[in-house]
Scaffold this motif. Structure first.
Motif, short mmCIF file in Angstrom:
data_model
loop_
_atom_site.label_atom_id
_atom_site.label_comp_id
_atom_site.label_asym_id
_atom_site.label_seq_id
_atom_site.Cartn_x
_atom_site.Cartn_y
_atom_site.Cartn_z
N ILE A 43 -16.15 47.79 -34.25
CA ILE A 43 -16.56 46.77 -33.28
C ILE A 43 -17.43 45.75 -34.00
O ILE A 43 -18.47 46.09 -34.56
CB ILE A 43 -17.33 47.38 -32.10
CG1 ILE A 43 -16.47 48.41 -31.36
CG2 ILE A 43 -17.78 46.28 -31.13
CD1 ILE A 43 -17.20 49.16 -30.26
N LEU A 44 -17.00 44.48 -33.96
CA LEU A 44 -17.82 43.40 -34.48
C LEU A 44 -18.79 42.96 -33.41
O LEU A 44 -18.39 42.59 -32.30
CB LEU A 44 -16.94 42.20 -34.86
CG LEU A 44 -16.14 42.25 -36.15
CD1 LEU A 44 -15.36 40.96 -36.31
CD2 LEU A 44 -17.03 42.47 -37.35
N GLY A 45 -20.08 43.01 -33.73
CA GLY A 45 -21.11 42.64 -32.77
C GLY A 45 -21.83 43.85 -32.25
O GLY A 45 -21.22 44.88 -31.95
N GLY A 46 -23.15 43.74 -32.16
CA GLY A 46 -23.96 44.89 -31.79
C GLY A 46 -24.71 44.76 -30.49
O GLY A 46 -25.66 45.51 -30.24
N GLY A 47 -24.30 43.82 -29.62
CA GLY A 47 -24.99 43.62 -28.35
C GLY A 47 -24.56 44.58 -27.26
O GLY A 47 -23.92 45.61 -27.52
N GLN A 48 -24.88 44.21 -26.02
CA GLN A 48 -24.62 45.12 -24.90
C GLN A 48 -23.14 45.36 -24.67
O GLN A 48 -22.73 46.45 -24.25
CB GLN A 48 -25.29 44.63 -23.62
CG GLN A 48 -24.77 43.32 -23.06
CD GLN A 48 -25.60 42.13 -23.53
OE1 GLN A 48 -26.33 42.21 -24.52
NE2 GLN A 48 -25.51 41.03 -22.80
N LEU A 49 -22.29 44.36 -24.94
CA LEU A 49 -20.86 44.58 -24.74
C LEU A 49 -20.33 45.58 -25.75
O LEU A 49 -19.52 46.46 -25.42
CB LEU A 49 -20.10 43.25 -24.84
CG LEU A 49 -20.47 42.19 -23.81
CD1 LEU A 49 -19.65 40.93 -24.03
CD2 LEU A 49 -20.30 42.70 -22.39
N GLY A 50 -20.77 45.46 -27.00
CA GLY A 50 -20.41 46.45 -28.01
C GLY A 50 -20.92 47.83 -27.65
O GLY A 50 -20.24 48.84 -27.86
N ARG A 51 -22.11 47.89 -27.09
CA ARG A 51 -22.70 49.16 -26.68
C ARG A 51 -21.84 49.84 -25.61
O ARG A 51 -21.53 51.03 -25.70
CB ARG A 51 -24.12 48.90 -26.14
CG ARG A 51 -24.88 50.13 -25.65
CD ARG A 51 -26.19 49.67 -25.01
NE ARG A 51 -26.97 50.77 -24.47
CZ ARG A 51 -27.98 51.38 -25.09
NH1 ARG A 51 -28.32 51.00 -26.31
NH2 ARG A 51 -28.65 52.36 -24.50
N MET A 52 -21.45 49.06 -24.60
CA MET A 52 -20.68 49.64 -23.51
C MET A 52 -19.26 49.98 -23.95
O MET A 52 -18.66 50.95 -23.44
CB MET A 52 -20.72 48.72 -22.29
CG MET A 52 -22.10 48.71 -21.63
SD MET A 52 -22.25 47.69 -20.13
CE MET A 52 -22.62 46.08 -20.86
N LEU A 53 -18.70 49.22 -24.89
CA LEU A 53 -17.40 49.59 -25.46
C LEU A 53 -17.50 50.91 -26.21
O LEU A 53 -16.61 51.76 -26.11
CB LEU A 53 -16.91 48.49 -26.40
CG LEU A 53 -16.31 47.24 -25.77
CD1 LEU A 53 -16.11 46.16 -26.82
CD2 LEU A 53 -14.99 47.56 -25.07
N ALA A 54 -18.56 51.09 -26.98
CA ALA A 54 -18.72 52.32 -27.76
C ALA A 54 -18.88 53.53 -26.85
O ALA A 54 -18.35 54.61 -27.13
CB ALA A 54 -19.92 52.19 -28.70
N ILE A 55 -19.60 53.36 -25.74
CA ILE A 55 -19.76 54.46 -24.79
C ILE A 55 -18.41 54.82 -24.17
O ILE A 55 -18.05 56.00 -24.05
CB ILE A 55 -20.78 54.08 -23.70
CG1 ILE A 55 -22.19 53.98 -24.30
CG2 ILE A 55 -20.77 55.09 -22.55
CD1 ILE A 55 -23.22 53.39 -23.37
N ALA A 56 -17.64 53.81 -23.78
CA ALA A 56 -16.32 54.07 -23.20
C ALA A 56 -15.40 54.73 -24.22
O ALA A 56 -14.62 55.63 -23.88
CB ALA A 56 -15.70 52.76 -22.69
N ALA A 57 -15.47 54.30 -25.47
CA ALA A 57 -14.64 54.90 -26.51
C ALA A 57 -14.98 56.37 -26.70
O ALA A 57 -14.08 57.21 -26.87
CB ALA A 57 -14.82 54.13 -27.82
#
Length: 366
Positions: free
Chosen positions: A10-24
């Motif tokens: 994931i490029l980018g470490g903000g809240q959208l990346g955070r929520m993508l990582a949790i879903a993954a």
């Protein structure tokens, strides 16, 4: 198809990346975050992270070699960054979609060439072109930088022709687009996903309320007719299909007054990523926009975009997040905090979603 146990970059470490990582993680994947900021929110919930510049070719290559697929949480990825990554791993959504959405003129020309209605617009490379375009499009109008800019940044309103040069100065005389001002009844958005097999899934349109140019609340569903909602979903699906897009996209639209054919829709912007106005899907749908994006980029079947509840999502901006204890104690309220250390003015710190039985969402927003 990338199987559970695979790794997503994931490029980018903000809240959208955070929520993508949790879903993954909930689907059995691990994530590798790449961003130039230390202690970024997404790194707290990822298996590993790289802190390096987006121009660091060696670091990008090592990152891409360590993952099965690369995606991103923001659209302003440098073209060279995307090119380097694509040599080592699949990049989804693809480079063409990225290039289209990160330049407002390219985006508007794409929409116009596919018969998707937008506000009148003009490319503004210099001062003389701006003066001519203001005379042609009229005022009020909005001058925006072609690249970058979000939450009201990089734009200036022109109320009279005499304001044009001052507006140009206000955006740093950057390459720009002039857009005619749209007198809309309401602003809506559609979160739409497209899988690698071409299947699409569009969530119900939501109605968005902004405060100080930042999204304040999203109401699901939008207060529009079902026929207009169907039209909005069809437009969003048309866009991702014509772009050969893979992943989740946010499509922002204006609802205009009626003519002989009923209410009209104009597309305002597209965002080639998960979108703030789709956060309500975490709590009001079986499959959130974040899980849907992971499914799409990994080649899985898309999940249902059906809503099981009505919802109102409210952003927590700056010191709003200090109210977390009261919000956590309220019934039918789901609280999401982004793990950011400092609550600065205008900074998105979290959001909460209030759920209602189907058909019982409030008739007004705050």
């Amino acid at each position: 198809m990338i199987e559970p146990g695979g790794r997503i970059g994931i490029l980018g470490g903000g809240q959208l990346g955070r929520m993508l990582a949790i879903a993954a993680a909930e689907l059995g994947f691990t994530c590798h975050i790449y961003c130039p900021e230390e202690n970024a929110p997404a790194t707290d919930v990822a298996a590993t992270s790289t802190c390096a510049a987006y121009e660091d070719a060696d670091a990008l290559a090592r990152f891409a070699d360590s993952v099965d697929v690369v995606t991103y949480e923001f659209e302003n990825v440098p073209a060279e960054t995307a090119r380097i990554l694509a040599e080592h791993a699949p990049v989804r959504p693809g480079v063409v979609a990225l290039a289209t959405a990160q330049d407002r003129i390219v985006e508007k020309n794409f929409l116009a060439s596919h018969d998707i209605p937008t506000a009148p617009f003009a490319d503004i490379p210099d001062e003389a072109t701006l003066v001519e375009a203001v005379a042609r499009i009229g005022t009020p109008s909005i001058l925006k930088t072609r690249r970058f800019g979000y939450d009201g940044k990089g734009q200036a309103r022109i109320d009279t022709p005499a304001d044009a040069i001052a507006a140009y100065e206000a955006i740093g005389r950057a390459p720009a687009i002039l857009e005619g001002f749209v007198h809309f009844e309401r602003e809506i958005s559609v979160i739409v996903a497209r899988g690698r097999n071409g299947a699409t899934a569009a969530y119900d349109p939501v109605e968005n309320i902004h405060k100080h140019h930042i999204l304040d609340q999203s109401l699901a569903p939008a207060r529009i007719s079902e026929a207009l909602a169907d039209k909005a979903r069809a437009i969003a699906s048309h866009i991702v299909t014509d772009l050969d897009y893979v992943g989740v996209m946010g499509v922002e639209m204006f609802v205009l007054g009626t003519d002989e054919g009923g209410p009209r829709l104009l597309v305002n912007e597209i965002a080639p990523r998960v979108h703030n106005s789709g956060h309500w899907t975490q709590d009001a749908c079986a499959i959130s926009q974040f899980e849907q994006h992971i499914r799409a980029i990994c080649g899985w079947p898309l999940g249902s975009a059906t809503r099981h509840s009505d919802a109102v999502m409210t952003n927590l901006i700056g010191e709003d997040a200090h109210d977390w204890a009261r919000l956590a104690g309220q019934s039918d309220t789901a609280l999401h905090l982004y793990g950011k250390a400092e609550a600065r003015k205008g900074r998105k710190m979290g959001h909460f979603t209030r759920l209602y039985p189907l058909g019982h969402a409030p008739k007004t927003l705050r």
